[in-house]
Design an enzyme around this catalytic site. Sequence first.
Site, PDB file in Angstrom:
ATOM      1  N   ASN A 207      11.385  27.631 126.422  1.00  0.00           N
ATOM      2  CA  ASN A 207      12.845  27.714 126.361  1.00  0.00           C
ATOM      3  C   ASN A 207      13.425  28.813 127.235  1.00  0.00           C
ATOM      4  O   ASN A 207      14.589  28.786 127.583  1.00  0.00           O
ATOM      5  CB  ASN A 207      13.316  27.903 124.912  1.00  0.00           C
ATOM      6  CG  ASN A 207      12.513  28.947 124.173  1.00  0.00           C
ATOM      7  OD1 ASN A 207      11.296  28.856 124.082  1.00  0.00           O
ATOM      8  ND2 ASN A 207      13.193  29.951 123.655  1.00  0.00           N
TER       9      ASN A 207
ATOM     10  N   GLN B 170      12.649  21.618 124.169  1.00  0.00           N
ATOM     11  CA  GLN B 170      13.302  21.779 125.473  1.00  0.00           C
ATOM     12  C   GLN B 170      12.945  20.649 126.435  1.00  0.00           C
ATOM     13  O   GLN B 170      13.556  20.530 127.495  1.00  0.00           O
ATOM     14  CB  GLN B 170      12.920  23.131 126.085  1.00  0.00           C
ATOM     15  CG  GLN B 170      13.394  24.325 125.275  1.00  0.00           C
ATOM     16  CD  GLN B 170      14.909  24.511 125.307  1.00  0.00           C
ATOM     17  OE1 GLN B 170      15.578  24.036 126.224  1.00  0.00           O
ATOM     18  NE2 GLN B 170      15.461  25.183 124.310  1.00  0.00           N
TER      19      GLN B 170
ATOM     20  N   SER C  31      14.787  18.795 118.119  1.00  0.00           N
ATOM     21  CA  SER C  31      16.050  19.213 117.510  1.00  0.00           C
ATOM     22  C   SER C  31      17.181  18.518 118.260  1.00  0.00           C
ATOM     23  O   SER C  31      17.292  18.671 119.482  1.00  0.00           O
ATOM     24  CB  SER C  31      16.210  20.732 117.672  1.00  0.00           C
ATOM     25  OG  SER C  31      16.536  21.344 116.468  1.00  0.00           O
ATOM     26  N   ALA C  32      18.042  17.781 117.540  1.00  0.00           N
ATOM     27  CA  ALA C  32      19.025  16.911 118.205  1.00  0.00           C
ATOM     28  C   ALA C  32      20.047  17.666 119.053  1.00  0.00           C
ATOM     29  O   ALA C  32      20.519  17.148 120.065  1.00  0.00           O
ATOM     30  CB  ALA C  32      19.747  16.061 117.158  1.00  0.00           C
ATOM     31  N   HIS C  33      20.388  18.904 118.647  1.00  0.00           N
ATOM     32  CA  HIS C  33      21.487  19.570 119.367  1.00  0.00           C
ATOM     33  C   HIS C  33      21.082  20.046 120.761  1.00  0.00           C
ATOM     34  O   HIS C  33      21.921  20.537 121.513  1.00  0.00           O
ATOM     35  CB  HIS C  33      22.050  20.739 118.542  1.00  0.00           C
ATOM     36  CG  HIS C  33      21.160  21.927 118.409  1.00  0.00           C
ATOM     37  ND1 HIS C  33      21.371  23.080 119.128  1.00  0.00           N
ATOM     38  CD2 HIS C  33      20.068  22.153 117.645  1.00  0.00           C
ATOM     39  CE1 HIS C  33      20.447  23.980 118.787  1.00  0.00           C
ATOM     40  NE2 HIS C  33      19.649  23.432 117.897  1.00  0.00           N
TER      41      HIS C  33
ATOM     42  N   THR D 231      18.314  13.971  99.856  1.00  0.00           N
ATOM     43  CA  THR D 231      19.098  12.852 100.389  1.00  0.00           C
ATOM     44  C   THR D 231      19.230  12.975 101.902  1.00  0.00           C
ATOM     45  O   THR D 231      19.590  14.034 102.407  1.00  0.00           O
ATOM     46  CB  THR D 231      20.493  12.837  99.718  1.00  0.00           C
ATOM     47  OG1 THR D 231      20.290  12.766  98.310  1.00  0.00           O
ATOM     48  CG2 THR D 231      21.321  11.661 100.182  1.00  0.00           C
TER      49      THR D 231
ATOM     50  N   THR E 147      13.160  24.128 113.761  1.00  0.00           N
ATOM     51  CA  THR E 147      12.593  25.254 113.016  1.00  0.00           C
ATOM     52  C   THR E 147      11.830  24.716 111.815  1.00  0.00           C
ATOM     53  O   THR E 147      10.671  25.069 111.576  1.00  0.00           O
ATOM     54  CB  THR E 147      13.709  26.233 112.583  1.00  0.00           C
ATOM     55  OG1 THR E 147      14.355  26.716 113.768  1.00  0.00           O
ATOM     56  CG2 THR E 147      13.142  27.405 111.795  1.00  0.00           C
TER      57      THR E 147
ATOM     58  N   CYS F 231      18.176  32.207 120.351  1.00  0.00           N
ATOM     59  CA  CYS F 231      17.798  32.240 118.947  1.00  0.00           C
ATOM     60  C   CYS F 231      17.468  33.651 118.499  1.00  0.00           C
ATOM     61  O   CYS F 231      17.242  33.891 117.326  1.00  0.00           O
ATOM     62  CB  CYS F 231      16.623  31.318 118.694  1.00  0.00           C
ATOM     63  SG  CYS F 231      17.006  29.640 119.167  1.00  0.00           S
TER      64      CYS F 231
END
Length: 395
Positions: A160, A188, A208-210, A246, A76, A336
């Site tokens: 998606n 995707q 996006s890693a997930h 950070t 996002t 989403c």
Amino acid sequence: MSSDDPVIYLDHAATTPVDPDVFRAMAPYFTAGFGNPSSIYQVGQAARSALDDARAKISRVLGCHPSEIVFTSGATESNNLALKGVAWAARLRSPDGPPPHIVTTAIEHHAVLHAAEALERQGFTVSYVGSDAQGVVDPGEVAGAIRPETCLIAVMYANNEVGSIQPVAEICRAGRANGIPVHTDAVQAAGALSLNVDGIGVDLLALSAHKFYGPKGVGLLYVRKGTPIWFQQHGGGQESGRRGGTENVPLIVGMAEALIRADANREHANALARAMRDQLWARIVGEISQVTLNGPDLDGPRLPNNLNVSLPGLQGETALLSLDMAGVAASAGSACTTGNSEPSHVLRAMGLSEDACRASLRFTVGRLNTAEQIDDAADALVETVNRMALLSGAR
Ligand SMILES: Cc1ncc(COP(=O)(O)O)c(C=O)c1O
């Protein structure tokens, strides 16, 4: 989650469980390796070297220079940064010229569509190219929407909802011929398609890693060297001044580990996914009348793990609850937009009626599914459809 989990999870486009090896690789950076990568003493420098190592690993998968990767909190943010960053760079370059223009598509994820709409409210202009009935965009239409003031083309790599794979390489050739950078939302596609940025020809790419068995809350934006972009997050100068804050070292380490595994395992994972997805479709089409497949043919330009169907007379959300009671997790439209009962904008763009949209269900298989689970899920779906038909008197 493991293969003997009581839940049959068929919603891998929404999210995936963290791979246990990935979790193990991340764990030390929450505890002993907790240092701030900007600190000059040893604990900090160990974190810095983990960050550098993660960036190098990811750059090998993307085939890019490590300095072209900006770590973010997920796709996002990456999509917002790509659209708003490139649009504002163009505006700042010629403040008195016509408002910069973006070409995107009607089937993008809301992370792109809503960012584009926000830019329109700020005076930028946007063209939304439609899709065909299979959810595939025509590169000729994208090229035809280019104007002299176009500053960016944004077309997703794979959708998606219906898994349609877009002709992004061809779109990139049109972009290049006109000197316009191309962004792709590759969320995707990770783990299913090549992410080599030169092979695709893209200038910006979001992940996006997930979605590929990594942790939530971390992603990246690839930005090809020389792409004009205005970075918006000012702070401590991290990410070479491109995104202050950070760095989330454990999550970034996890994303790198997940990405190299997903990319190396692509062929095997695709073959397994295709077999299970096709098994599910064979059961559905054999046992449920009037079912229609949404999106490209199963052997067409479609992600191998995606099945999206409309079951006439059925309310997708009610069916989901019934499937959930039977231990099957699937999706009606995009996860989403959960809580939003509007019919899917993607299915609408493909020309489906509101009723057909509301009657749609999406199943996305993954690594831990088994053929037995697919059979059990098909049983549950057939039972749900029959029960709902009886209740409505339709069958
Ligand atoms: C195609 C696509 N783009 C972007 C996103 C947003 O990703 P995230 O919620 O991780 O920021 C998603 C999530 O479903 C997606 O499927």
